[in-house]
Design an enzyme around this catalytic site. Structure first.
Site, PDB file in Angstrom:
ATOM      1  N   CYS A   1      -3.451  -2.526  11.296  1.00  0.00           N
ATOM      2  CA  CYS A   1      -3.649  -1.580  10.190  1.00  0.00           C
ATOM      3  C   CYS A   1      -4.437  -2.247   9.061  1.00  0.00           C
ATOM      4  O   CYS A   1      -3.901  -3.054   8.293  1.00  0.00           O
ATOM      5  CB  CYS A   1      -2.279  -1.099   9.701  1.00  0.00           C
ATOM      6  SG  CYS A   1      -2.320  -0.174   8.165  1.00  0.00           S
TER       7      CYS A   1
ATOM      8  N   CYS B   1      -3.071  -1.869   5.578  1.00  0.00           N
ATOM      9  CA  CYS B   1      -1.893  -2.719   5.365  1.00  0.00           C
ATOM     10  C   CYS B   1      -2.321  -4.100   4.863  1.00  0.00           C
ATOM     11  O   CYS B   1      -1.713  -4.664   3.938  1.00  0.00           O
ATOM     12  CB  CYS B   1      -1.093  -2.856   6.649  1.00  0.00           C
ATOM     13  SG  CYS B   1      -0.405  -1.314   7.282  1.00  0.00           S
TER      14      CYS B   1
END
Length: 412
Positions: free
Chosen positions: A31, A34
């Site tokens: 991700c 993230c």
């Protein structure tokens, strides 16, 4: 990273049984957002010290927690206190916004507010500049008159045009839209949800926006007017009285929040969990109520106005699906018919069996689907044609709602 790492085995001990506030960062290595958020999370850990425990959970290594925590996207920050979740926020946010969010939920460092804190200013439509507003009105209207603005379930811009929010800057990056226009991306996505495609519709929406207005609440008010209207989605369409009860509770609390009343974070947590749990109970062939339950979960509480990822999921994926299926349901199609696209998707995933979507694999899937389910494919295409042909009627219904949401935001 210097942050406390949490897994499924020690979640109870280190999070639910812990004393004091705990900020849990849900992430995964694949991700990119993230990773973008991590330096800010680490900065928070350093700034708050012993006043806040900051931890991380790798969602790839703890897959059951997607359902257990009712998580629909990452990165998500969950704030726990005394064994219960009190608030959450999804997406990449600046340090100042997260400090303000923590402060609103009763978390401050022992020595006072962390410094430096860059507070976000209010939204300022077109930066108060009449010439800038006229420039965008002319540009977007020209694209609309050329037939270059379309409806879609994702924002995009290409050589032949794209969606309304992307037409302002001729590209789909939310941060560029916001910096250039002084409008939150949630408003741009609300225009896409309402089906704004013609020059006349563009003019009506922009005429309703006063220079310098803070339009942070437009998408929330639009969702309240549409999803919170008891007559908008019939009990037969929703197919479950429990779902309608959650919808009305959600509308009542959002109405209170928009009126300036305090809605406790625990209220939103309970609403989101009710919607998520009901969705899990529903059979897979009940696509319509499952999508509405997902939308209510994602709107409890509504995302921040600059969270383009969450608002796109709510407005363009779940919202537009609900619009098209409601039209079909009112035309006499059953819940079985409305679930056929999901049936096709599950069939394709099964045939793909984890393989990369190469042209050869895609051709194989299409050939197998059409040979085994040609009758269903014909029905799906008929339904899609009906939705496309009747989409303008729904836009005529939603556009006044959008304009009213703008007016209510400016003069609540």
């Amino acid at each position: 990273m210097g942050l406390l790492q949490i897994n499924g085995e020690d979640f109870e001990e280190k999070v639910l049984a812990a004393k004091g506030p705990i900020l849990l960062d849900l992430w995964a290595d694949w991700c990119a957002p993230c990773h973008a958020l991590m330096p800010t999370v680490e900065r928070l850990a350093k700034a708050y010290g012993t006043a806040l425990t900051v931890a991380q959970m790798d969602m790839d290594a703890n897959k059951p927690f997607w359902d257990r925590l009712a998580v629909r996207g990452i990165p998500t920050l969950l704030l726990f206190r005394d064994g219960g979740e009190v608030a959450r926020i999804t997406g990449v946010h600046p340090y100042g916004k997260l400090v303000a969010w923590l402060d609103a939920n009763g978390v401050t460092p022992a020595a006072g507010r962390p410094q430096p804190v860059q507070q976000d200013g209010e939204w300022c439509a077109f930066h108060g500049d009449a010439e800038l507003k006229r420039f965008f009105l002319d540009r977007v209207s020209a694209h609309a008159e050329a037939g270059e603005i379309t409806n879609a379930r994702m924002s995009y811009w290409g050589p032949k045009g794209g969606t309304i929010s992307s037409a302002f800057m001729r590209q789909a990056k939310p941060s560029v839209f916001e910096r250039a226009t002084g409008l939150p991306i949630s408003l741009g996505l609300a225009m896409e949800f309402a089906g704004v495609t013609t020059a006349e519709q563009v003019g009506r929406v922009l005429d309703a926006i006063p220079l310098g207005a803070d339009l942070a609440d437009v998408a929330r008010r639009l969702m309240l007017a549409w999803l919170g209207n008891p007559a908008a989605l019939s009990p037969a369409y929703l197919d479950d009285p429990r779902l309608d009860a959650i919808r009305m509770d959600w509308a009542r609390h959002l109405r209170a929040a928009l009126a300036g009343e305090t809605v406790a974070p625990a209220v939103w947590v309970e609403l989101r969990q009710r919607a998520a749990n009901l969705r899990k109970e529903m059979p897979l062939d009940r696509s319509v109520p499952r999508h509405v339950a997902a939308m209510l979960a994602d709107l409890s509480p509504p995302p921040q106005p600059d969270n383009g990822g969450e608002w796109a999921g709510i407005l363009l994926l779940l919202g537009k699906y609900t619009i098209s299926t409601r039209l079909l349901f009112e035309a006499g199609y059953s819940h079985y018919h409305l679930s056929l696209e999901d049936v096709r998707y599950q069939f394709c995933e099964k045939v793909a069996n984890g393989r990369d979507p190469t042209p050869e694999v895609i051709a194989e899937i299409h050939q197998k689907w059409e040979s085994e389910h040609g009758d269903l494919q014909n029905l799906i295409e008929t339904m899609q044609a009906f939705s496309h042909a009747n989409g303008n009627a729904e836009a005529n219904h939603l556009l006044p709602m959008l304009i009213a949401a703008i007016e209510d935001t400016v003069s609540p």
